[in-house]
Design a protein around this motif. Sequence first.
Motif, short mmCIF file in Angstrom:
data_model
loop_
_atom_site.label_atom_id
_atom_site.label_comp_id
_atom_site.label_asym_id
_atom_site.label_seq_id
_atom_site.Cartn_x
_atom_site.Cartn_y
_atom_site.Cartn_z
N GLN A 103 3.38 10.48 -0.03
CA GLN A 103 4.12 10.56 -1.16
C GLN A 103 5.53 9.97 -1.79
N GLU A 104 6.31 8.98 -0.65
CA GLU A 104 6.70 8.00 -0.61
C GLU A 104 7.07 7.15 -1.90
N LYS A 105 8.45 6.93 -2.67
CA LYS A 105 8.34 5.74 -4.08
C LYS A 105 7.94 4.72 -3.45
N VAL A 106 7.51 4.19 -4.38
CA VAL A 106 6.74 2.44 -4.14
C VAL A 106 7.02 1.85 -5.09
N ASP A 107 7.43 0.38 -5.04
CA ASP A 107 7.48 0.40 -6.05
C ASP A 107 6.40 -1.44 -6.00
N VAL A 108 5.52 -1.61 -5.35
CA VAL A 108 4.52 -2.53 -4.96
C VAL A 108 4.00 -2.61 -3.60
N ILE A 109 2.30 -2.76 -3.90
CA ILE A 109 1.38 -2.41 -2.80
C ILE A 109 1.28 -4.22 -2.24
N ILE A 110 0.79 -4.37 -0.83
CA ILE A 110 0.45 -5.72 -0.34
C ILE A 110 -0.58 -5.30 0.35
N ASP A 111 -1.43 -5.75 0.13
CA ASP A 111 -2.76 -5.62 0.30
C ASP A 111 -3.82 -6.32 1.44
N PHE A 112 -2.97 -6.23 2.67
CA PHE A 112 -4.16 -6.90 3.44
C PHE A 112 -5.48 -6.49 4.58
N SER A 113 -5.68 -5.43 3.58
CA SER A 113 -7.47 -4.38 4.70
C SER A 113 -8.29 -4.81 4.27
N HIS A 114 -8.70 -4.09 4.80
CA HIS A 114 -10.74 -4.62 5.55
C HIS A 114 -11.41 -4.12 3.33
N PHE A 115 -11.89 -5.07 2.71
CA PHE A 115 -12.71 -5.16 1.83
C PHE A 115 -13.18 -3.74 1.43
#
Length: 251
Positions: free
Chosen positions: A53-65
């Motif tokens: 629910q948080e307001k987010v400006d950008v996602i940084i994705d270092f997850s598993h494929f």
Amino acid sequence: MTKILLTGVSGAMGCMLQQVIAAIPDCEVVAGFDQKENDALAFPVYTDLANCQEKVDVIIDFSHFKAFPGIFAYAKANKLPIVIATTGLSQEDLSAIDAGSKEIPIFKTANMSLGINLLAKALMEMAGKLESGFDIEIIEKHHNKKIDAPSGTALLLADAVNDGLAQKKDYTFGRHGRDCKRTENEMGIHAIRGGTIAGEHTVIFAGNDEIIEVKHTALSKKVFAEGAVKAALYLVDKKPGLYDMSMVVSD
């Protein structure tokens, strides 16, 4: 203040990114995503982004494929810019990224290091001048926990070399057997895995009686984390499209 959703937050890169972001006054991680909840952090960590629910400006994705499709769907549904640093993506994922760039700003590169991306530009120019009379090979080394091979960075460098050649090379991934004589139209790419190597890439131009080696060594994961944050700050407020580190380097 740039508010960041960090996916893969409990992984090695996620932990390093938390340290880097904490040292930047105008950035903060407001939420994380991972396979398991983590109550030890100062922000909520979700195992299902639908609950975020948080307001987010950008996602940084270092997850598993394997987690990428769900993360990418969330970014599109919420019209959020996304920095994609996950490796080992499928052709289906890459096609989805191309299509999704018409809807949201997407930053995609195989390596977040500014040095690697400057090296790629230099290799493109070198390859054209050394095309005649030089064989080209790439050796990449990474830690023993890395899943995919060859590295996305090795492929990035190979593509940069090919972009500088009049006659494109076919990629040969390692060699084994009793009939492996090198052909003129191939570029060998070799993967080494061991220990805690953060990342080392060597491009070899082997000619008659002379060898040119160009090498980049990452001494820690911090260089990738710093690059990812630069990319995130660059991407905020951009129009939908596909962006990469060469644009940051140019700026």
